[in-house]
Design a protein around this motif. Structure first.
Motif, PDB file in Angstrom:
ATOM      1  N   TYR A  15       0.841  -1.197   0.000  1.00  0.00           N
ATOM      2  CA  TYR A  15       0.000   0.000   0.000  1.00  0.00           C
ATOM      3  C   TYR A  15       0.875   1.246   0.000  1.00  0.00           C
ATOM      4  O   TYR A  15       1.921   1.297   0.658  1.00  0.00           O
ATOM      5  N   SER A  16       0.446   2.245  -0.758  1.00  0.00           N
ATOM      6  CA  SER A  16       1.190   3.499  -0.863  1.00  0.00           C
ATOM      7  C   SER A  16       0.252   4.671  -0.597  1.00  0.00           C
ATOM      8  O   SER A  16      -0.955   4.601  -0.880  1.00  0.00           O
ATOM      9  N   ASP A  17       0.828   5.742  -0.076  1.00  0.00           N
ATOM     10  CA  ASP A  17       0.027   6.917   0.254  1.00  0.00           C
ATOM     11  C   ASP A  17      -0.189   7.818  -0.958  1.00  0.00           C
ATOM     12  O   ASP A  17      -1.255   8.386  -1.146  1.00  0.00           O
ATOM     13  N   ASP A  18       0.859   7.964  -1.789  1.00  0.00           N
ATOM     14  CA  ASP A  18       0.792   8.884  -2.912  1.00  0.00           C
ATOM     15  C   ASP A  18       1.880   8.532  -3.918  1.00  0.00           C
ATOM     16  O   ASP A  18       2.599   7.530  -3.776  1.00  0.00           O
TER      17      ASP A  18
ATOM     18  N   HIS B 243       5.405   8.258  -2.513  1.00  0.00           N
ATOM     19  CA  HIS B 243       5.580   7.009  -1.762  1.00  0.00           C
ATOM     20  C   HIS B 243       5.842   5.849  -2.727  1.00  0.00           C
ATOM     21  O   HIS B 243       6.714   4.995  -2.490  1.00  0.00           O
TER      22      HIS B 243
ATOM     23  N   SER C 159      -3.372   1.824  -3.643  1.00  0.00           N
ATOM     24  CA  SER C 159      -3.815   2.854  -2.711  1.00  0.00           C
ATOM     25  C   SER C 159      -5.195   2.483  -2.185  1.00  0.00           C
ATOM     26  O   SER C 159      -5.785   1.479  -2.600  1.00  0.00           O
TER      27      SER C 159
ATOM     28  N   GLU D 145       6.393   2.287   5.616  1.00  0.00           N
ATOM     29  CA  GLU D 145       5.018   1.893   5.866  1.00  0.00           C
ATOM     30  C   GLU D 145       4.060   3.017   5.452  1.00  0.00           C
ATOM     31  O   GLU D 145       4.387   4.194   5.555  1.00  0.00           O
ATOM     32  N   PRO D 146       2.875   2.660   4.945  1.00  0.00           N
ATOM     33  CA  PRO D 146       1.884   3.697   4.625  1.00  0.00           C
ATOM     34  C   PRO D 146       1.396   4.367   5.904  1.00  0.00           C
ATOM     35  O   PRO D 146       1.387   3.756   6.976  1.00  0.00           O
ATOM     36  N   ARG D 147       1.011   5.623   5.791  1.00  0.00           N
ATOM     37  CA  ARG D 147       0.522   6.337   6.969  1.00  0.00           C
ATOM     38  C   ARG D 147      -0.737   5.692   7.511  1.00  0.00           C
ATOM     39  O   ARG D 147      -0.965   5.677   8.720  1.00  0.00           O
ATOM     40  N   ARG D 148      -1.554   5.151   6.625  1.00  0.00           N
ATOM     41  CA  ARG D 148      -2.807   4.524   7.056  1.00  0.00           C
ATOM     42  C   ARG D 148      -2.702   3.029   6.844  1.00  0.00           C
ATOM     43  O   ARG D 148      -2.647   2.552   5.717  1.00  0.00           O
ATOM     44  N   GLN D 149      -2.633   2.273   7.921  1.00  0.00           N
ATOM     45  CA  GLN D 149      -2.558   0.832   7.835  1.00  0.00           C
ATOM     46  C   GLN D 149      -3.946   0.258   7.566  1.00  0.00           C
ATOM     47  O   GLN D 149      -4.885   0.502   8.307  1.00  0.00           O
TER      48      GLN D 149
END
Length: 434
Positions: free
Chosen positions: A224-227, A230, A349, A376-380
Motif C-alpha cells: 500500500y502506498s500513500d501517494d 511514496h 492505494s 510503511e503507509p501512513r494509514r494501515q
C-alpha cells in the motif's frame, strides 16, 4: 515425450537442440501431432505455455518441402494483435527455421512502407502481421495468397477485443479455402467461438490451461502506498535490490511511462519506456536492448503485457494496477517464464480496494499484503475475510468495535474490506474432436 517422437524434420530438431529445448510442453505435445496430421485446430492456451512453438514448428515442417505453386506470397500467415507479439513470433520462426532457407517478414504498422514494399517484391515464406497493416497492403494490391497453406490466429481473443474481427474475416476471405487454420486463444467462448465456427473446418479442440493461471512459480505481493512520492520510494527500493536482474514496470498511461523512465534514468538506472506512440524501430531497439541485458528496467503500458518473452525478467512491478483484471494476469506472466521463479509486486492505494478484490476473484487466490520497513503507509489497512452470517456493513462495524481506540457505536469509516478466499483450480489437457 521428446520432440523426436513428434515426427518433426531433423533440421527442426537440430535447431531445437541448439536452443536448449529438451522436451515439449503440454500444448506442444498435444497440438503438434494434430497440426502435422493436417487438422484445423482450436487451442486454449495462455502466454508462457509454449504456444508459439506449438504452431510454428509443424508449420515450418511443411516448408521442408518446396511449394508446387509459383508465387511471391507467403506459405504461412500468422496474425497477431500487437506489434510486439508479431516481432516475437517472427523471431521464433527464424530461430526454429535457422537450418531452412526461409524468408520471414513482419508486416506491422509503424514500419516504413518503402522497406515493406521492397520485401514484398521478393518471395516470402512466412509472414507475421497485424491485421490493420495487412489489410492496408492488401488494398494496395501487394499481397498474393495464391500459395498460402496455413493461417494462424494467435491470441485471437485479444484481436477481437481490439476490434479486428471484420479485418480478420476479410483477410480469411482472401485466402484459399484449402488452407489449414489454427486458432490460439486464452478463451474459446463468445466472439472467439463464433469466429472459429466461421473459419475452421472440423477442428480439433485442445484445452491446455485453465482460463486463469495460478502462476504458482510467481510470488505475488501487495504494497500500500500513500501517494505518487511514496510509490517512487518503494520502486527505488525494489529496483536497487540485489536479487533483481531485470524488471518490467507497468504504468497506466504513455505519458506516465515516459516520465517514470526519464526519472529512473536521471537516478542512474538503465531504463527505457515502451508504449504505442513510439515508432516501430524505437520499439524494436528497446526490446532488443532488453533481451541483450543492456536495459535493466523497462517501463511500459499494457502494450507490453503480451508479446514480451525475456527469460531474465525476475520482477514485474505494477506501479499502477491495470483496470482490466485479465491484463493483470498477462502482466505478471512476463516473469517466471519457462518454469523459472518470479516476483510480481503491485503498488495500491485506498481507492484501489475494489480493483484488488476483482483481481483476487479473477485469479482465485488472495494476494498477501507486505510492508517495507521504514516505508510503511501512513494509514494501515486491515484486510480480512467477511465473517459468515453478517452483512458487509455489519462486519465492518464489528471489526471497528473490536479494534483498540474505537467505540462500538462510534461512526467511523470502515477500513477493512472483504477478500476473496483462494480457491483451488485444476489445470489439465484434453483433446476432443470438434
Amino acid at each position: 515425450m521428446t520432440f523426436e517422437q513428434l515426427g518433426l524434420a531433423p533440421t527442426l530438431l537440430k535447431a531445437l537442440s541448439d536452443s536448449g529445448y529438451t522436451e515439449p510442453t503440454p500444448i506442444q505435445a498435444m497440438a503438434i501431432p494434430e497440426i502435422l496430421a493436417g487438422h484445423d485446430l482450436m487451442a486454449s492456451a495462455q502466454t508462457g505455455t509454449g504456444k508459439t512453438a506449438a504452431f510454428m514448428l509443424p508449420s515450418l515442417n511443411r516448408l521442408c518441402k518446396p511449394s508446387v505453386l509459383r508465387s511471391r506470397g507467403p506459405r504461412i500467415l500468422v496474425l497477431t494483435p500487437t506489434r510486439e507479439l508479431a516481432t516475437q513470433v517472427a523471431e521464433a520462426a527464424r530461430t526454429y527455421g535457422k537450418y531452412l532457407r526461409l524468408s520471414v517478414m513482419s508486416l506491422l504498422g509503424g514500419m516504413s512502407y518503402y522497406k515493406q514494399n521492397q520485401i514484398l517484391a521478393k518471395p516470402v515464406d512466412i509472414m507475421v502481421a497485424t491485421p490493420g497493416r495487412l489489410i492496408d497492403q492488401m488494398a494496395r494490391g501487394r499481397i498474393d495468397f495464391t500459395r498460402l497453406e496455413v493461417m494462424v490466429l494467435d491470441e485471437a481473443d485479444r484481436m477481437l477485443d481490439m476490434g479486428f474481427i471484420d479485418d480478420v474475416r476479410r483477410i480469411a476471405a482472401a485466402t484459399p479455402e484449402t488452407r489449414q487454420t489454427l486458432l490460439f486463444s486464452a478463451t474459446l467462448d463468445g466472439q472467439t467461438g463464433v469466429l472459429a465456427n466461421q473459419l475452421l473446418k472440423k477442428p480439433k479442440l485442445i484445452q491446455a490451461t485453465a482460463v486463469t493461471e495460478r502462476h504458482e512459480n510467481i510470488e505475488q505481493q501487495l504494497f500500500y502506498s500513500d501517494d505518487y512520492a511514496h510509490k517512487n520510494r518503494l520502486l527505488q527500493h525494489f529496483l536497487s535490490a540485489t536479487e533483481l536482474r531485470q524488471a518490467v514496470v507497468f504504468t497506466a498511461t504513455k505519458r506516465d511511462a515516459d516520465d517514470l523512465a526519464g526519472k529512473l534514468k536521471s537516478e542512474g538506472f538503465s531504463a527505457a519506456a515502451l508504449h504505442g506512440d513510439m515508432n516501430q524501430s524505437m520499439r524494436n531497439r528497446t526490446l532488443l536492448n532488453l533481451r541483450r541485458g543492456v536495459l535493466k528496467v523497462l517501463v511500459a503500458t499494457d502494450v507490453a503485457a503480451r508479446g514480451i518473452d525475456v527469460q531474465n525478467i525476475s520482477h514485474v512491478i505494477n506501479f499502477d494496477l491495470p483496470r482490466d483484471t485479465e491484463n493483470y494476469v498477462h502482466r505478471i506472466g512476463r516473469t517466471g517464464r519457462a518454469g523459472a521463479s518470479g516476483m510480481a509486486i503491485s503498488f495500491v492505494s485506498v481507492k484501489d480496494q475494489d480493483l484488488v478484490r476483482r483481481i483476487e476473484r479473477y485469479i482465485g487466490q488472495r494476494i498477501k499484503t507486505h510492508v517495507v520497513p521504514g516505508m510503511e503507509p501512513r494509514r494501515q489497512l486491515v484486510r480480512q475475510s467477511k465473517p459468515e452470517g453478517r452483512t458487509r456493513h455489519q462486519a465492518g462495524v464489528a471489526r471497528q468495535g473490536d479494534r483498540p481506540g474505537f467505540k462500538r457505536n462510534e461512526r467511523r469509516p470502515a477500513v477493512a474490506r472483504s477478500a476473496v478466499q483462494g480457491r483451488s483450480q485444476k489445470t489439465g489437457v484434453t483433446v476432443t474432436t470438434g
